[in-house]
Enzyme design. Structure first.
Site, PDB file in Angstrom:
ATOM      1  N   SER A  53      -3.718  24.687 -36.474  1.00 23.56           N
ATOM      2  CA  SER A  53      -2.263  24.801 -36.664  1.00 23.56           C
ATOM      3  C   SER A  53      -1.505  25.105 -35.375  1.00 23.56           C
ATOM      4  O   SER A  53      -0.289  25.245 -35.408  1.00 23.56           O
ATOM      5  CB  SER A  53      -1.955  25.872 -37.715  1.00 23.56           C
ATOM      6  OG  SER A  53      -2.449  27.126 -37.317  1.00 23.56           O
ATOM      7  N   LYS A  75       2.824  33.770 -41.898  1.00 22.40           N
ATOM      8  CA  LYS A  75       3.365  33.313 -40.615  1.00 22.40           C
ATOM      9  C   LYS A  75       4.872  33.578 -40.536  1.00 22.40           C
ATOM     10  O   LYS A  75       5.389  33.968 -39.477  1.00 22.40           O
ATOM     11  CB  LYS A  75       3.060  31.838 -40.433  1.00 22.40           C
ATOM     12  CG  LYS A  75       1.564  31.562 -40.238  1.00 22.40           C
ATOM     13  CD  LYS A  75       1.254  30.092 -40.101  1.00 22.40           C
ATOM     14  CE  LYS A  75      -0.241  29.872 -39.871  1.00 22.40           C
ATOM     15  NZ  LYS A  75      -0.599  28.446 -39.734  1.00 22.40           N
TER      16      LYS A  75
END
Length: 820
Positions: free
Chosen positions: A688, A731
């Site tokens: 990611s 996140k």
């Protein structure tokens, strides 16, 4: 008993007709003085009749003790004529009399049975014996010696009785005196009374005393043998052997029969299923045939104890009040709406359908978010018992399924042990750390859990120790894990995964005020009248002294402050301590963490990425710089293989888009590229960070700064596609904690935005990118006036001629780019 000598007894004329007093459990002898308690109505009337006359009464023993209202056939014909010396009426309507035996007599006929017995008697004159005969003298001495032996073996005889016995020289008197003090059965004593020959009577008494001596000698022998072998480990054995010998002599129920009877009663009360009951009774019959001291008997006994103590039919009643359950869940935990909703749904279905399979939930989340305490809260809301076992580090399959009974020290598995501990067959059963189960040569406990956690199989779960099925379908299983990936895929498929992400600063603030501070006040013995925390104080502790997804460290820091306050109070400094943000360094020292977004200006080649960790979300900085060289790519920062591949893919994408990004192709061959991820001691991996690396490279090659208030996450392909990522809430939490206002996310993650609480999205904007062009458009910001704002060496801008040649396609020589 006492005896009067013939000289002391006055001559009494005994009539032929006397009232009869039947006596139980004792035989009256001549010359004996006995106290008797009389309670039967007919017996009281007989005494009253005797007292109305010359106080003389006939006493005869009953043949059976159990007969309350005897008939003439129930009474022995030979008895003793006695005189009532004293009479006392007791408060309970009974009469106590003192009777002296006069002479033996035989009942000739019953002349009256109502209201009391009256009989015609014939006195028995004792045959005169030749006391000087050799046999008589021998018997006298023998009986006296036997009585002394009895006393030495532990038989209790009154000292004055022994004095009288020593002085007696008549065989008949000695026989009567001895037998009346031996405590023999009525039948034996009556036999002596009916014998007329004094020598024969004394001989029979000698035989009875010899029998008593044998019994007492055997008892002493057992005691002596046990004592000779006894030591510290044999004391219990000695007592058991002694008890068995006594029970055997007394003809009482032995220990084994009592134990079997108790087990039968417990088996009946356990209400086992038919198959289980059959196996239990089989083992009970085996125990009945075994010697109680064998090792096999001990194994069977332990097995039966487990079988009768398990809750085969015991069940707690569920609390189906949904509003009350919701109130309990809200009292115990802040937020966690998805979990609470799932529990209330289960209660609603349970209310509509009584028999249903228990859910198997798996709470997945970072440490300290309240997974274990949530299980306790669920049990309290349902009104069920709570059992918790920790699976962390378990490597033996027998911990789940149990050991077979052939092994020494075998025990059932933790599932069955937990059920016994709960005392009901429908508790909330929590299995902590299911992702940390290991496997080795002793088996794979995760595979053993497949049967336990499968609603289609666990109605007949078979523990190796029990050997019979146990129904686990009523249990509510809850497992916890920090990570999903280590869980066996087949096991993960059987569970309903509920993810519990980390808490935001607002949520931590609410948890601290509602739960942590009141709990720590109570544990430190103070109240809110001693110490008060302001809201900014808690926020500073959260942001500068803890960095976690849960609240464990936050609670530790709050406790740290309280300990220092308690110390001051204990030293006599009373008053209210209001903890302000300025006082926090005084209590907790210098701040441990600084704001991750401390950089307030745009930089070239520096981007902020969002990462997921076991402890929640985190911010990572990725730096890219160019140096004169030959096109070598260097990666540092303890990166994993997947992250290294993302860096190569990002560079390949930038090289493929050089024309669109207006990058001189010669730069790739003439410059080395160095990508660094700070905090090099921490391993980093995952795809990611792809768009973050690509943005850093694009910034470095185009000499364009990256916005400092933006963070991004997403995987990149060679064609520039931005792929979906996981851990979105964690996140976003990390970005919010760092004070970043904009987050670039993959377009495919836009649907996941609905699962994120509204308060997290407040004050933040999101860019959902489908390609790298969208990412670069949002992230790159040209520096004002073309000036470079980075502190690193500025890359020389492209020449217009090169741009022109490239744009017109008139480049004289093809550019050969070196491979990376």
């Amino acid at each position: 008993m006492a005896e009067q000598s013939p000289a002391e007894a006055p001559p009494v004329e005994i009539p032929d007709r006397l009232p009869l007093l039947p006596i139980r459990d004792i035989v009256m002898f001549p010359y004996m003085v006995l106290p008797l308690f009389v309670g039967r109505d007919m017996s009281i009337k007989a005494i009253e009749a005797a007292l109305a006359g010359n106080r003389i009464i006939m006493l005869a023993a009953q043949r059976s003790l159990e007969v309350e209202n005897p008939t003439p056939q129930d009474i022995h014909t030979v008895g003793t004529v006695g005189m009532v010396m004293r009479m006392l009426k007791l408060p309970d309507d009974r009469i106590k009399i003192l009777v002296q035996g006069l002479t033996k007599a035989r009942i000739e006929a019953f002349v009256q049975t109502e209201p009391h017995f009256e009989v015609c008697i014939e006195t028995i004159t004792e045959t005169k014996s030749q006391t000087a005969s050799l046999e008589g003298e021998a018997l006298l001495r023998t009986v006296k010696e036997q009585l002394e032996r009895l006393v030495s073996l532990g038989k209790i005889l009154m000292p004055d009785v022994m004095v009288v016995i020593e002085s007696l020289q008549e065989p008949g008197r000695l026989a009567d005196m001895a037998v009346s003090n031996l405590g023999l059965k009525v039948e034996s004593t009556q036999e002596i009374l009916e014998m007329e020959d004094p020598v024969a009577r004394l001989r029979r008494v000698s035989e009875l005393i010899a029998g008593e001596i044998e019994v007492l000698s055997m008892q002493q022998k057992i005691q002596a043998e046990a004592k000779g072998e006894m030591d510290k480990t044999q004391r219990e054995y000695f007592l058991r052997e002694q008890l068995k010998a006594i029970q055997k002599e007394l003809g009482e129920l032995d220990e084994r029969a009592e134990e079997v009877a108790e087990f039968r009663k417990a088996v009946k009360e356990a209400k086992m299923p038919e198959k289980v009951l059959k196996e239990t009774e089989k083992q009970l019959k085996r125990l009945e045939k075994m010697h109680p001291d064998t090792a096999e008997a001990a194994t069977v006994r332990t097995y039966l104890e487990w079988m009768v103590e398990l809750p085969w039919s015991k069940k707690t009643k569920d609390n189906l009040d949904i509003k009350a359950a919701a109130k309990v869940l809200d009292e115990d935990h802040y937020d966690l709406e998805k979990v609470k909703e799932r529990i209330l749904e289960y209660l609603a279905v349970r209310k509509m359908k009584e028999k249903m399979k228990g859910p198997i939930l798996c709470f997945v989340g970072p440490p300290g978010v309240g997974k274990t305490s949530l299980g306790k809260s669920i049990a309290r809301a349902l009104g069920r018992e709570f059992v918790r076992i920790s699976l962390g580090g378990i490597r033996d399959e027998a911990e789940i399924r149990g050991h077979r009974r052939t092994y020494v020290g075998a025990l059932p598995g933790r599932i069955i042990q937990g059920l016994k501990q709960a005392g009901s067959n429908n508790p909330v059963f929590m299995m902590d750390e299911v992702d940390k189960v290991g496997a080795d040569f002793r088996g794979d406990p995760s595979a053993a859990l497949l049967e336990v956690l499968d609603p289609e199989q666990n109605h007949a779960f078979s523990d190796h120790y029990l050997g019979v099925p146990f129904d686990l379908s009523d249990l509510m299983f809850i497992t916890t894990a920090n990570l999903k990936d280590p869980i066996l895929s087949a096991l993960r498929d059987r569970m309903e995964i509920i993810e519990i992400p980390g808490y935001s600063q607002e949520e931590k603030l609410g948890i601290a005020r509602r739960f942590l501070i009141p709990r720590q006040l109570d544990e430190h013995g103070i109240t809110d009248k001693h110490v008060k925390f302001t809201e900014p104080t808690i926020q500073r502790i959260i942001s500068e002294y803890t960095r976690e997804a849960g609240v464990r460290n936050l609670e530790r820091e709050i406790a740290n402050v309280m300990r220092k306050v308690v110390k001051k109070i204990a030293e006599g400094e009373d008053g209210v301590y209001t903890i302000t943000p300025a006082l926090i360094p005084k209590y907790l020292g210098v701040p441990r963490y600084e704001n991750e977004s401390e950089e307030k200006k745009d930089l070239i080649g520096v981007t902020k990425g969002l990462a997921w960790t076991e402890s929640g979300g985190d911010i990572i900085h990725i730096e890219a710089t160019l140096m004169k060289g030959k096109g070598v790519l260097t990666l540092t920062g303890h990166l994993g293989d997947v992250m290294k591949e993302s860096a190569h893919a990002a560079l390949s994408y930038i090289r493929s888009r050089d024309r669109r990004l207006k990058i001189n192709p010669d730069m790739f061959a003439q410059h080395d590229v160095h990508i660094h991820v700070p905090a090099g001691a921490i391993p980093k991996d995952g795809p990611s960070a792809g768009i973050t690396m690509a943005t850093a490279l694009a910034s470095a090659f185009t000499n364009t700064p990256v916005r400092h208030d933006i963070a991004m996450t997403g995987e990149v392909t060679l064609r520039g596609r931005v792929l979906q990522i996981g851990g979105l809430k964690e996140k976003i939490l990390a970005a919010k904690r760092a004070g970043l206002s904009t987050v670039i996310l993959p377009q495919r993650n836009q649907k996941d935005q609905a699962d994120i609480p509204k308060h997290l999205l407040k004050g933040m904007s999101f860019v959902f990118a489908d390609t790298m062009d969208d990412v670069l458009k949002a992230a790159l910001r040209p520096a004002p006036g073309g000036h470079h704002t980075d502190t690193t060496k500025r890359v020389k801008p492209l020449k217009p001629a090169m741009k022109f040649k490239r744009a017109t396609g008139k480049h004289p020589v093809p550019i050969a780019l070196p491979p990376l």
